[in-house]
Design a protein around this motif. Structure first.
Motif, short mmCIF file in Angstrom:
data_model
loop_
_atom_site.label_atom_id
_atom_site.label_comp_id
_atom_site.label_asym_id
_atom_site.label_seq_id
_atom_site.Cartn_x
_atom_site.Cartn_y
_atom_site.Cartn_z
N PHE A 164 0.86 -1.19 0.00
CA PHE A 164 0.00 0.00 0.00
C PHE A 164 0.89 1.24 0.00
CE2 PHE A 164 -2.21 3.21 2.74
CZ PHE A 164 -3.24 3.52 1.86
N ILE A 165 0.58 2.21 -0.86
CA ILE A 165 1.38 3.43 -0.98
C ILE A 165 0.49 4.64 -0.71
CG2 ILE A 165 2.81 4.84 -2.51
CD1 ILE A 165 3.42 2.28 -4.10
N ASP A 166 0.88 5.46 0.28
CA ASP A 166 0.09 6.62 0.69
C ASP A 166 1.02 7.65 1.30
OD1 ASP A 166 -1.82 8.34 2.25
OD2 ASP A 166 -3.27 6.79 1.71
N ASP A 167 0.67 8.91 1.20
CA ASP A 167 1.51 9.97 1.78
C ASP A 167 1.14 10.28 3.22
OD1 ASP A 167 -0.15 13.02 1.38
OD2 ASP A 167 -0.97 11.15 0.65
N ALA A 182 3.48 -1.46 3.71
CA ALA A 182 3.12 -0.07 3.42
C ALA A 182 4.35 0.80 3.19
CB ALA A 182 2.28 0.50 4.56
N ILE A 183 4.21 1.73 2.25
CA ILE A 183 5.26 2.68 1.92
C ILE A 183 4.70 4.09 2.09
CG2 ILE A 183 6.70 3.62 0.07
CD1 ILE A 183 6.68 0.77 -1.17
N ARG A 184 5.35 4.88 2.93
CA ARG A 184 4.97 6.29 3.08
C ARG A 184 5.56 7.07 1.91
NH1 ARG A 184 4.64 10.19 7.49
NH2 ARG A 184 3.73 12.06 6.51
N PHE A 185 4.69 7.59 1.06
CA PHE A 185 5.12 8.29 -0.16
C PHE A 185 5.70 9.65 0.19
CE2 PHE A 185 4.67 11.07 -3.78
CZ PHE A 185 4.95 10.27 -4.88
N VAL A 186 6.94 9.89 -0.27
CA VAL A 186 7.59 11.20 -0.15
C VAL A 186 7.85 11.77 -1.54
CG1 VAL A 186 9.60 12.46 0.70
CG2 VAL A 186 8.63 10.58 2.05
N SER A 187 8.31 10.90 -2.44
CA SER A 187 8.55 11.30 -3.82
C SER A 187 8.37 10.08 -4.71
CB SER A 187 9.95 11.87 -4.00
OG SER A 187 10.92 10.84 -3.90
N TYR A 188 8.18 10.32 -5.99
CA TYR A 188 8.04 9.22 -6.94
C TYR A 188 9.27 8.33 -6.92
CZ TYR A 188 8.25 7.03 -11.59
OH TYR A 188 8.40 6.16 -12.63
N GLU A 189 10.45 8.94 -6.96
CA GLU A 189 11.68 8.17 -7.01
C GLU A 189 11.84 7.30 -5.76
OE1 GLU A 189 11.79 11.49 -9.73
OE2 GLU A 189 11.45 11.43 -7.55
N GLN A 190 11.57 7.89 -4.59
CA GLN A 190 11.70 7.16 -3.32
C GLN A 190 10.71 6.00 -3.24
OE1 GLN A 190 8.89 8.32 -1.07
NE2 GLN A 190 9.19 6.50 0.19
N ALA A 191 9.44 6.29 -3.58
CA ALA A 191 8.41 5.25 -3.46
C ALA A 191 8.63 4.13 -4.48
CB ALA A 191 7.03 5.87 -3.66
N LYS A 192 9.04 4.49 -5.69
CA LYS A 192 9.29 3.47 -6.70
C LYS A 192 10.44 2.56 -6.29
CE LYS A 192 9.92 2.86 -11.68
NZ LYS A 192 10.03 3.52 -13.00
N GLU A 193 11.47 3.16 -5.74
CA GLU A 193 12.62 2.36 -5.28
C GLU A 193 12.23 1.43 -4.14
OE1 GLU A 193 17.10 3.05 -3.38
OE2 GLU A 193 16.08 4.69 -4.38
N GLU A 194 11.47 1.95 -3.18
CA GLU A 194 11.04 1.10 -2.06
C GLU A 194 10.11 -0.01 -2.55
OE1 GLU A 194 9.79 2.66 1.69
OE2 GLU A 194 10.83 4.57 1.36
#
Length: 199
Positions: A164-167, A182-194
């Motif tokens: 799950f990806i959400d800011d 779950a991934i806390r979205f900060v940026s596209y690059e960060q979330a995609k990498e995680e």
């Protein structure tokens, strides 16, 4: 094994800002701040996400906070959808995940009026997904667990096999309690990498 990804929309696949839009309607600072408080910073906004009010009821909810500015508030409400737009990477990101064989869904707190004014744009990524729940249709807002479980039940999603990806931190915490990665979205690059570390 991860086979599913669930996306939030606001600040993840679409950006939003009311500053330029609102300044176009009320360029002076004092009415700008008044309308900002009456509409965009109004606590009732989250209730509007649930889709339980008519548009006229929503409008009067805003007007009641600054009745001297009724014409301006009506003008703001008329084109609320202009405050949000799709990120340039959104369609391609969803397409890449689908090409990898993943199931992809969206779960977002989203108002009916804003969706209808952006539907054509949003279908660029929503149309590639396997399904989506928007709060104005389900009448459940994240982080309410029922917002999540309603999506699980509708599409047969297994939390332990899902990212799950959400800011929003509260939504991330709620997701983890339900067994989602779950991934806390900060940026596209960060979330995609995680996300890639899960896949």
């Amino acid at each position: 094994m991860i086979d599913t990804v669930i996306f939030d929309i606001g600040k993840v696949l679409m950006d939003y800002s009311w500053d330029q839009y609102l300044h176009g309607i009320v360029p002076d600072e004092i009415p700008y701040r008044t309308l900002e408080e009456a509409v965009f910073l109004n606590p009732c906004w989250e209730e509007h996400d649930k889709g339980l009010m008519t548009e006229e009821e929503e409008l009067w909810d805003f007007i009641s906070n600054a009745p001297d500015y009724e014409p301006e508030i009506r003008a703001v409400y008329e084109n609320l959808g202009q405050c949000t737009w799709s990120f340039s990477y959104a369609n391609a990101w969803i397409g890449e995940l689908k090409a990898r064989g993943l199931k992809v869904y969206a779960l977002s707190n989203w108002q009916k009026r804003i969706f209808e004014q952006n539907e054509e744009t949003m279908m660029g990524f929503l149309g590639q997904m396997d399904g989506y729940h928007l709060s104005y249709r389900t009448h459940k807002n994240k982080p309410d667990p029922e917002a999540f479980t309603g999506l699980f039940e509708a599409y047969g999603i297994i939390p332990e096999q899902t990212v799950f990806i959400d800011d929003n931190a509260a939504n991330i915490e709620a997701a983890r309690k339900l067994g989602l990665h779950a991934i806390r979205f900060v940026s596209y690059e960060q979330a995609k990498e995680e996300l890639n570390t899960f896949l």
